[in-house]
Scaffold this motif. Sequence first.
Motif, PDB file in Angstrom:
ATOM      1  N   SER A 179     -16.824  13.486  -9.891  1.00  0.00           N
ATOM      2  CA  SER A 179     -15.720  14.303 -10.400  1.00  0.00           C
ATOM      3  C   SER A 179     -15.014  15.053  -9.284  1.00  0.00           C
ATOM      4  O   SER A 179     -13.889  15.521  -9.466  1.00  0.00           O
ATOM      5  CB  SER A 179     -16.249  15.306 -11.424  1.00  0.00           C
ATOM      6  OG  SER A 179     -17.037  16.300 -10.781  1.00  0.00           O
TER       7      SER A 179
ATOM      8  N   SER B 287     -15.305  17.252 -24.408  1.00  0.00           N
ATOM      9  CA  SER B 287     -15.431  16.487 -23.166  1.00  0.00           C
ATOM     10  C   SER B 287     -16.185  15.182 -23.385  1.00  0.00           C
ATOM     11  O   SER B 287     -16.308  14.363 -22.472  1.00  0.00           O
ATOM     12  CB  SER B 287     -16.115  17.323 -22.079  1.00  0.00           C
ATOM     13  OG  SER B 287     -17.439  17.636 -22.423  1.00  0.00           O
ATOM     14  N   GLN B 288     -16.693  14.970 -24.619  1.00  0.00           N
ATOM     15  CA  GLN B 288     -17.285  13.681 -24.976  1.00  0.00           C
ATOM     16  C   GLN B 288     -16.270  12.559 -24.799  1.00  0.00           C
ATOM     17  O   GLN B 288     -16.643  11.407 -24.549  1.00  0.00           O
ATOM     18  CB  GLN B 288     -17.774  13.732 -26.427  1.00  0.00           C
ATOM     19  CG  GLN B 288     -16.660  13.906 -27.454  1.00  0.00           C
ATOM     20  CD  GLN B 288     -17.120  14.408 -28.809  1.00  0.00           C
ATOM     21  OE1 GLN B 288     -16.701  15.453 -29.233  1.00  0.00           O
ATOM     22  NE2 GLN B 288     -17.961  13.669 -29.503  1.00  0.00           N
TER      23      GLN B 288
ATOM     24  N   THR C  48     -15.829  11.664 -21.040  1.00  0.00           N
ATOM     25  CA  THR C  48     -17.141  11.174 -20.605  1.00  0.00           C
ATOM     26  C   THR C  48     -17.340   9.731 -21.030  1.00  0.00           C
ATOM     27  O   THR C  48     -17.842   8.895 -20.268  1.00  0.00           O
ATOM     28  CB  THR C  48     -18.265  12.063 -21.167  1.00  0.00           C
ATOM     29  OG1 THR C  48     -18.070  13.410 -20.720  1.00  0.00           O
ATOM     30  CG2 THR C  48     -19.630  11.577 -20.704  1.00  0.00           C
ATOM     31  N   HIS C  49     -16.938   9.420 -22.251  1.00  0.00           N
ATOM     32  CA  HIS C  49     -17.034   8.033 -22.719  1.00  0.00           C
ATOM     33  C   HIS C  49     -16.143   7.113 -21.882  1.00  0.00           C
ATOM     34  O   HIS C  49     -16.554   6.002 -21.520  1.00  0.00           O
ATOM     35  CB  HIS C  49     -16.635   7.945 -24.189  1.00  0.00           C
ATOM     36  CG  HIS C  49     -16.464   6.545 -24.686  1.00  0.00           C
ATOM     37  ND1 HIS C  49     -17.522   5.676 -24.857  1.00  0.00           N
ATOM     38  CD2 HIS C  49     -15.345   5.835 -25.016  1.00  0.00           C
ATOM     39  CE1 HIS C  49     -17.076   4.510 -25.285  1.00  0.00           C
ATOM     40  NE2 HIS C  49     -15.752   4.576 -25.383  1.00  0.00           N
TER      41      HIS C  49
ATOM     42  N   SER D 136     -25.525  10.814 -11.907  1.00  0.00           N
ATOM     43  CA  SER D 136     -24.596  11.893 -12.232  1.00  0.00           C
ATOM     44  C   SER D 136     -25.099  13.209 -11.653  1.00  0.00           C
ATOM     45  O   SER D 136     -26.232  13.310 -11.182  1.00  0.00           O
ATOM     46  CB  SER D 136     -24.449  12.024 -13.753  1.00  0.00           C
ATOM     47  OG  SER D 136     -25.563  12.713 -14.300  1.00  0.00           O
TER      48      SER D 136
ATOM     49  N   ASP E 246     -25.396  15.953 -13.566  1.00  0.00           N
ATOM     50  CA  ASP E 246     -25.776  16.787 -14.706  1.00  0.00           C
ATOM     51  C   ASP E 246     -26.970  17.671 -14.362  1.00  0.00           C
ATOM     52  O   ASP E 246     -27.911  17.242 -13.691  1.00  0.00           O
ATOM     53  CB  ASP E 246     -26.108  15.909 -15.913  1.00  0.00           C
ATOM     54  CG  ASP E 246     -24.876  15.229 -16.479  1.00  0.00           C
ATOM     55  OD1 ASP E 246     -23.863  15.915 -16.653  1.00  0.00           O
ATOM     56  OD2 ASP E 246     -24.918  14.008 -16.719  1.00  0.00           O
TER      57      ASP E 246
ATOM     58  N   LYS F  12     -24.394  14.434 -25.091  1.00  0.00           N
ATOM     59  CA  LYS F  12     -23.063  13.857 -24.820  1.00  0.00           C
ATOM     60  C   LYS F  12     -23.169  12.675 -23.865  1.00  0.00           C
ATOM     61  O   LYS F  12     -22.601  11.595 -24.118  1.00  0.00           O
ATOM     62  CB  LYS F  12     -22.163  14.939 -24.227  1.00  0.00           C
ATOM     63  CG  LYS F  12     -20.818  14.462 -23.739  1.00  0.00           C
ATOM     64  CD  LYS F  12     -20.053  15.588 -23.041  1.00  0.00           C
ATOM     65  CE  LYS F  12     -20.720  16.011 -21.739  1.00  0.00           C
ATOM     66  NZ  LYS F  12     -19.980  17.076 -21.043  1.00  0.00           N
ATOM     67  N   VAL F  13     -23.891  12.854 -22.775  1.00  0.00           N
ATOM     68  CA  VAL F  13     -23.977  11.808 -21.756  1.00  0.00           C
ATOM     69  C   VAL F  13     -24.762  10.610 -22.266  1.00  0.00           C
ATOM     70  O   VAL F  13     -24.377   9.456 -22.031  1.00  0.00           O
ATOM     71  CB  VAL F  13     -24.599  12.377 -20.465  1.00  0.00           C
ATOM     72  CG1 VAL F  13     -24.871  11.265 -19.463  1.00  0.00           C
ATOM     73  CG2 VAL F  13     -23.682  13.422 -19.849  1.00  0.00           C
TER      74      VAL F  13
ATOM     75  N   THR G 204     -22.808   7.020 -22.559  1.00  0.00           N
ATOM     76  CA  THR G 204     -23.204   5.931 -21.666  1.00  0.00           C
ATOM     77  C   THR G 204     -23.875   4.788 -22.423  1.00  0.00           C
ATOM     78  O   THR G 204     -23.558   3.618 -22.197  1.00  0.00           O
ATOM     79  CB  THR G 204     -24.146   6.445 -20.565  1.00  0.00           C
ATOM     80  OG1 THR G 204     -25.271   7.125 -21.156  1.00  0.00           O
ATOM     81  CG2 THR G 204     -23.420   7.403 -19.632  1.00  0.00           C
TER      82      THR G 204
ATOM     83  N   SER H 162     -27.523   6.183 -17.384  1.00  0.00           N
ATOM     84  CA  SER H 162     -27.157   7.348 -16.583  1.00  0.00           C
ATOM     85  C   SER H 162     -28.424   8.045 -16.099  1.00  0.00           C
ATOM     86  O   SER H 162     -29.365   8.231 -16.875  1.00  0.00           O
ATOM     87  CB  SER H 162     -26.314   8.316 -17.415  1.00  0.00           C
ATOM     88  OG  SER H 162     -26.042   9.495 -16.686  1.00  0.00           O
TER      89      SER H 162
ATOM     90  N   PHE I 176     -14.274  18.821 -17.418  1.00  0.00           N
ATOM     91  CA  PHE I 176     -13.593  17.895 -18.326  1.00  0.00           C
ATOM     92  C   PHE I 176     -13.005  18.676 -19.497  1.00  0.00           C
ATOM     93  O   PHE I 176     -13.559  18.726 -20.584  1.00  0.00           O
ATOM     94  CB  PHE I 176     -14.595  16.857 -18.855  1.00  0.00           C
ATOM     95  CG  PHE I 176     -14.748  15.648 -17.984  1.00  0.00           C
ATOM     96  CD1 PHE I 176     -13.879  15.389 -16.945  1.00  0.00           C
ATOM     97  CD2 PHE I 176     -15.782  14.752 -18.210  1.00  0.00           C
ATOM     98  CE1 PHE I 176     -14.020  14.269 -16.155  1.00  0.00           C
ATOM     99  CE2 PHE I 176     -15.932  13.627 -17.429  1.00  0.00           C
ATOM    100  CZ  PHE I 176     -15.051  13.385 -16.391  1.00  0.00           C
TER     101      PHE I 176
END
Length: 650
Positions: A277, A355-356, A359-360, A375, A377, A515-516, A520, A527, A578
């Motif tokens: 990012s 932000s989903q 992220t998708h 990532s 995260d 979310k991640v 993913t 991820s 995001f």
Amino acid sequence: MCGITGFLFSGQAEVKARSEPHLRAMMDAISHRGPDSQGLWIDPEAGVGLGHLRLAIVDLSPAGHQPMASACDRYQIVYNGEIYNHAALRRDLEQAGHAPSWRGTSDTEVLLAGITAWGLEDTLARTEGMFAIALWDRKDRSLTLARDRLGEKPLYYGWQGGVFLFGSELKALRAHPAFHGEVRRDALTAMLRHGHVPEDLTIYSGVQKLRPGEMATLSNAQPDPRRWFYWDGGSVASMPKGPVPTDKEAIDQLEALLLDAVSNQMMSDVPLGAFLSGGIDSSTIVGLMQHLSDRPVHTFSIGFHEARYNEAEFAKAIAQHLGTHHTELYVADTDLRDVIPALPAMYDEPFADSSQIPTHLVAKLAREHVTVALSGDGGDELFGGYDRYRQGAGFLKILCALPQPLRSLGAATIRSLPASLLNTVMEPIRPTPQGKEPNGQRMHRIANYARSRNVDELHRKMVSVWRFPEAAVINGNNPPSILADHLPPRGDLTDFERMMQLDMLAYMPDDILTKVDRATMSVALESRAPLLDHRVAEFIWPLPLNMKIRDGKSKWLLRQVLYRHVPKDLIERPKMGFEVPIGLWLRGGLRDWAEALITPDRLKREGFLQPALIRQMWDQHQKGSHNWGLQLWNVLMFQAWLEEFSLSGN
């Protein structure tokens, strides 16, 4: 990375006749998590079935196929995730004389050998990894579920009728005919508050999720799961402070630890890359990856045409400095909005972190080139990155300097003034930024913060999208919460660190990592998050606060590691993230879609939400007197989910 599912019957009547097609249906429901192969194992006599969907990452041969039996044939396992130190564990087993005749090189086989030699809990204590595990013990006739320490991999479970069901996603449980799917109203209340269903709740009655670091065991003889934590993040965070290293010692130790974690997580027999990012966390991970690699790391970024949301140029500059093979995709509002119809099925239960959407999209972009992506995260929660930590701690310091009566009077006075009046007075002084909450609404929110008695109460308010969600849910109430009712031990944590601790236990696994995982796995991408190596958490928590924030800069220690790989001037800028302009969309391109989901007749017919309150907020939002974008997005994600799965309140 894979998907797992299965069942345990309290009786055997249905098992022999129909268990295999039911298990296959459960597996098919999560086939996107493991497109490379499928496997199942059923013991009709014991009433147990295990299903596995494989995304092959390590040992692509049939020797890595699951369900897998231990060499002694006592255990059957299905497992989702990666054990990054499995090669070291394999050596330990061999040196101790516990190694079987290895069939392949998979981490699953190492797990089983460790369980046979040391037991499950001791084996997990030796692991470095992310995982959700279901283990059947043929000797004890017991099923044990386990989840990784920080909650990267999900695991849902619960009794439905006479069948105990489990799976990586709720849709696996929903595919079984015994599943009855009654909406849990206190979970809906919690979802409106936070934008996700928190802790061990799910949107369905009788179904739970395993918490990070938790295990659960049950059998036909003892059907109520016995639950316990083999690793407790709350206790780790509140450990007494140890000897304070020098700055250089701390930087050297963290860099060595992260290099080891990144090196382990670059283990893969398939193409691997990273999300970039341009922020501190992902830039650190990519910098370390490139340091360890003899060829350009493949990096991926999403860009936005609106400059105030766009970090792609920063990511590109960092990629150029490091020499990565960089791929970026610029998206418009229409690209983002096109994802919305897929969200209910993707997330399985109401989930409203907007932000989903990007992220998708970045996951989808990465999957066109690689099968694994690292990532950043975890960096905000472990290293103190969120602005609310600094703001909240500073706010409390000011509040503590004011007498309680004066504080209460000031808050009550502001709350008594109409938001429209405050808007009129404040707008010439502080114009409302586009898409943000108007001044009157903002001042009411701050007045509510001022009534907080302590950091725990303030933090809960700061992470609550809806302050009083029970008012919106028919027969709704607030369920017990780790943020209010069963708070973790605090030890000697500062207010700043207390908020970090609470986010690590709640917001991070229930929002960020959920979310991640869904974004993913919906495209069959694995991820990995090196900052969530549990050794990093155990290293960072005992350090003093000034190694997390110094001179007004958050993530101080992590920044020092990053500066060894990326010049400071490429990093130093305001935090962005995001952000999606949901409030503006609901007045524009999403207005008709949203309006159809919350008509008064529809809300009344479904029987979950108070029509008058929802419509009042909708009207205020459209007029611009308030910005209820986030609150309405939570409602709309529930409504869209309800429509997807055809449930009702009756």
